[in-house]
Enzyme design. Structure first.
Site, PDB file in Angstrom:
ATOM      1  N   MET A  27       0.844  -1.197   0.000  1.00  0.00           N
ATOM      2  CA  MET A  27       0.000   0.000   0.000  1.00  0.00           C
ATOM      3  C   MET A  27       0.888   1.259   0.000  1.00  0.00           C
ATOM      4  O   MET A  27       0.399   2.363   0.263  1.00  0.00           O
ATOM      5  CB  MET A  27      -0.938  -0.003   1.210  1.00  0.00           C
ATOM      6  N   TYR A  29       4.088   4.004   0.793  1.00  0.00           N
ATOM      7  CA  TYR A  29       4.816   4.655   1.889  1.00  0.00           C
ATOM      8  C   TYR A  29       5.858   3.656   2.403  1.00  0.00           C
ATOM      9  O   TYR A  29       5.863   3.257   3.570  1.00  0.00           O
ATOM     10  CB  TYR A  29       3.865   5.123   3.010  1.00  0.00           C
ATOM     11  N   LEU A  30       6.721   3.307   1.476  1.00  0.00           N
ATOM     12  CA  LEU A  30       7.599   2.158   1.666  1.00  0.00           C
ATOM     13  C   LEU A  30       8.678   2.386   2.718  1.00  0.00           C
ATOM     14  O   LEU A  30       9.256   3.459   2.828  1.00  0.00           O
ATOM     15  CB  LEU A  30       8.264   1.805   0.325  1.00  0.00           C
ATOM     16  N   GLY A  33      10.845  -2.702   5.751  1.00  0.00           N
ATOM     17  CA  GLY A  33      10.096  -3.960   5.761  1.00  0.00           C
ATOM     18  C   GLY A  33       9.657  -4.336   4.351  1.00  0.00           C
ATOM     19  O   GLY A  33       9.855  -5.470   3.893  1.00  0.00           O
ATOM     20  N   HIS A  34       9.070  -3.353   3.642  1.00  0.00           N
ATOM     21  CA  HIS A  34       8.697  -3.581   2.244  1.00  0.00           C
ATOM     22  C   HIS A  34       9.943  -3.868   1.407  1.00  0.00           C
ATOM     23  O   HIS A  34       9.959  -4.791   0.595  1.00  0.00           O
ATOM     24  CB  HIS A  34       8.036  -2.322   1.647  1.00  0.00           C
ATOM     25  N   GLN A  58     -10.240  -2.793   2.130  1.00  0.00           N
ATOM     26  CA  GLN A  58      -9.794  -3.442   3.370  1.00  0.00           C
ATOM     27  C   GLN A  58      -9.837  -2.525   4.584  1.00  0.00           C
ATOM     28  O   GLN A  58      -9.404  -2.909   5.668  1.00  0.00           O
ATOM     29  CB  GLN A  58      -8.408  -4.065   3.182  1.00  0.00           C
ATOM     30  N   GLY A 143       5.014 -10.198   4.208  1.00  0.00           N
ATOM     31  CA  GLY A 143       5.745 -10.058   5.465  1.00  0.00           C
ATOM     32  C   GLY A 143       5.071 -10.806   6.603  1.00  0.00           C
ATOM     33  O   GLY A 143       3.844 -10.875   6.684  1.00  0.00           O
ATOM     34  N   LYS A 145       5.066  -9.742   9.492  1.00  0.00           N
ATOM     35  CA  LYS A 145       4.478  -8.697  10.336  1.00  0.00           C
ATOM     36  C   LYS A 145       2.949  -8.831  10.347  1.00  0.00           C
ATOM     37  O   LYS A 145       2.312  -8.656  11.370  1.00  0.00           O
ATOM     38  CB  LYS A 145       4.927  -7.333   9.801  1.00  0.00           C
ATOM     39  N   MET A 180       8.375  -2.015  11.820  1.00  0.00           N
ATOM     40  CA  MET A 180       8.178  -0.953  10.829  1.00  0.00           C
ATOM     41  C   MET A 180       6.785  -1.054  10.237  1.00  0.00           C
ATOM     42  O   MET A 180       6.289  -2.148   9.994  1.00  0.00           O
ATOM     43  CB  MET A 180       9.220  -1.065   9.739  1.00  0.00           C
TER      44      MET A 180
HETATM   45  P1  AMP Z   1       1.436  -2.946   3.473  1.00  0.00           P
HETATM   46  O1  AMP Z   1       1.973  -1.894   2.572  1.00  0.00           O
HETATM   47  O2  AMP Z   1       1.374  -2.544   4.907  1.00  0.00           O
HETATM   48  O3  AMP Z   1       0.151  -3.550   2.950  1.00  0.00           O
HETATM   49  O4  AMP Z   1       2.500  -4.128   3.445  1.00  0.00           O
HETATM   50  C1  AMP Z   1       2.918  -4.722   2.231  1.00  0.00           C
HETATM   51  C2  AMP Z   1       3.712  -5.957   2.557  1.00  0.00           C
HETATM   52  O5  AMP Z   1       4.844  -5.597   3.356  1.00  0.00           O
HETATM   53  C3  AMP Z   1       2.916  -6.989   3.375  1.00  0.00           C
HETATM   54  O6  AMP Z   1       3.236  -8.289   2.924  1.00  0.00           O
HETATM   55  C4  AMP Z   1       3.412  -6.751   4.785  1.00  0.00           C
HETATM   56  O7  AMP Z   1       3.310  -7.889   5.599  1.00  0.00           O
HETATM   57  C5  AMP Z   1       4.866  -6.389   4.529  1.00  0.00           C
HETATM   58  N1  AMP Z   1       5.416  -5.626   5.663  1.00  0.00           N
HETATM   59  C6  AMP Z   1       4.902  -4.506   6.216  1.00  0.00           C
HETATM   60  N2  AMP Z   1       5.644  -4.115   7.276  1.00  0.00           N
HETATM   61  C7  AMP Z   1       6.637  -5.027   7.404  1.00  0.00           C
HETATM   62  C8  AMP Z   1       7.725  -5.197   8.315  1.00  0.00           C
HETATM   63  N3  AMP Z   1       7.947  -4.337   9.316  1.00  0.00           N
HETATM   64  N4  AMP Z   1       8.540  -6.246   8.145  1.00  0.00           N
HETATM   65  C9  AMP Z   1       8.326  -7.123   7.147  1.00  0.00           C
HETATM   66  N5  AMP Z   1       7.329  -7.022   6.246  1.00  0.00           N
HETATM   67  C10 AMP Z   1       6.491  -6.000   6.369  1.00  0.00           C
END
Ligand code: AMP
Length: 282
Positions: A27, A29-30, A33-34, A58, A143, A145, A180
């Site tokens: 989503m 704002y990388l 973790g991303h 979501q 992730g 997370k 993160m």
């Molecule tokens: P999001 O942008 O929050 O939807 O996350 C996109 C992907 O990055 C998802 O698979 C998350 O689980 C992963 N992700 C987000 N934060 C972290 C983190 N701190 N460590 C590892 N993966 C992450």
């Protein structure tokens, strides 16, 4: 690095690629973790696709869709630097125009975030299934997370026969242990300081598990820990649960498959984290 906004354009490009394609849905704002997932994809595939789409389906009506952090240019710079090949950046209408079909899962979605955020996993499953059909990756990266999400997506792939390999990356943390998250940007200074409570609690519970504490002893310890360490003006528990990490079932006895799942409100921002009790998470 090519930016793609249209599904048809992406499909055309995908058809012209012979080698393996890795895919990291995000989503935006990388953060690191991303980027760890993107690096993994780049190292394991000929080409890597990253999607950036803040998925309205979501978010609940009272959640933070509007104020979810966004910075596409900065994201692109980070991805370009890593050597990402394609960024899929659709507008909402490109994904959901006249959408009538949504995907649901019963198993796993009536506990933890599924219980607390009705409709959340329907939104996640639907967008991920659509993105899988658009990008047709060989491997997609998620992730730990968002551990419940990871389990649910593995089930999606199995039950709907997607020919996609799902790989996961460990949770990447700030120096003080806070997992993160793009949402960390929404925390003010004081909230940010208190947000480490999730990590501190996780670490504490893992240590107690290694000391041989039982389920009921750990529950008491958690209560005491929160009494001593939580500022209730800033932090509020959404859930604290220990579940089997393979099927999210409740078990009365702690075992090597036990995982602690945490969701707290820090001010108005909802933060989640999880810790495998038998593992060195730190
Ligand atoms: P999001 O942008 O929050 O939807 O996350 C996109 C992907 O990055 C998802 O698979 C998350 O689980 C992963 N992700 C987000 N934060 C972290 C983190 N701190 N460590 C590892 N993966 C992450």
């Amino acid at each position: 690095m090519k930016i793609i906004k249209k599904i048809n354009e992406l499909k055309k490009i995908r058809k012209s690629i012979n080698g393996s394609a890795g895919f990291v849905p995000t989503m935006g704002y990388l953060h690191e973790g991303h980027l760890a997932l993107v690096k993994k994809s780049i190292s394991e595939n000929e080409v890597t696709f990253v999607s950036i789409f803040v998925n309205p389906a979501q978010f609940g009506p009272d959640e933070d869709f509007q104020k979810y952090p966004r910075n596409f240019d900065k994201d692109c710079n980070k991805l370009k630097e890593l050597g990402c090949d394609f960024v899929f950046w659709p507008v909402e209408d490109e994904i959901y125009h006249n959408q009538k079909v949504f995907i649901n899962i019963k198993e796993y979605s009536d506990v933890l975030c599924g219980e607390k955020r009705p409709g959340h996993f329907q939104g996640v499953l639907t967008v991920v299934a659509k993105l899988f059909n658009i990008v047709e990756p060989d491997t997609a990266y998620f992730g730990q997370k968002d551990y419940q999400q990871l389990l649910i997506i593995k089930k999606l792939v199995k039950d709907l026969n997607f020919n996609i390999n799902i790989k996961s990356g460990r949770t990447i943390r700030e120096k003080d242990g806070l997992a993160m998250s793009s949402r960390n940007k929404l925390l003010n200074k004081e909230e940010r300081k208190h947000a480490t409570l999730l990590f501190k609690l996780g670490k504490y519970v893992c240590n107690e598990y290694r000391n041989g504490m039982s389920f009921s002893e750990i529950q008491k310890k958690i209560k005491n820990f929160l009494k001593q360490n939580m500022d209730t003006n800033i932090m509020k528990v959404d859930y604290i649960e220990i579940k089997n990490e393979n099927n999210l079932s409740h078990e009365d006895f702690l075992n090597p498959d036990s995982r602690l799942f945490l969701a707290f409100f820090c001010g108005k921002t909802r933060l989640i984290d999880n810790f495998k009790l038998s593992e060195e998470n730190f």
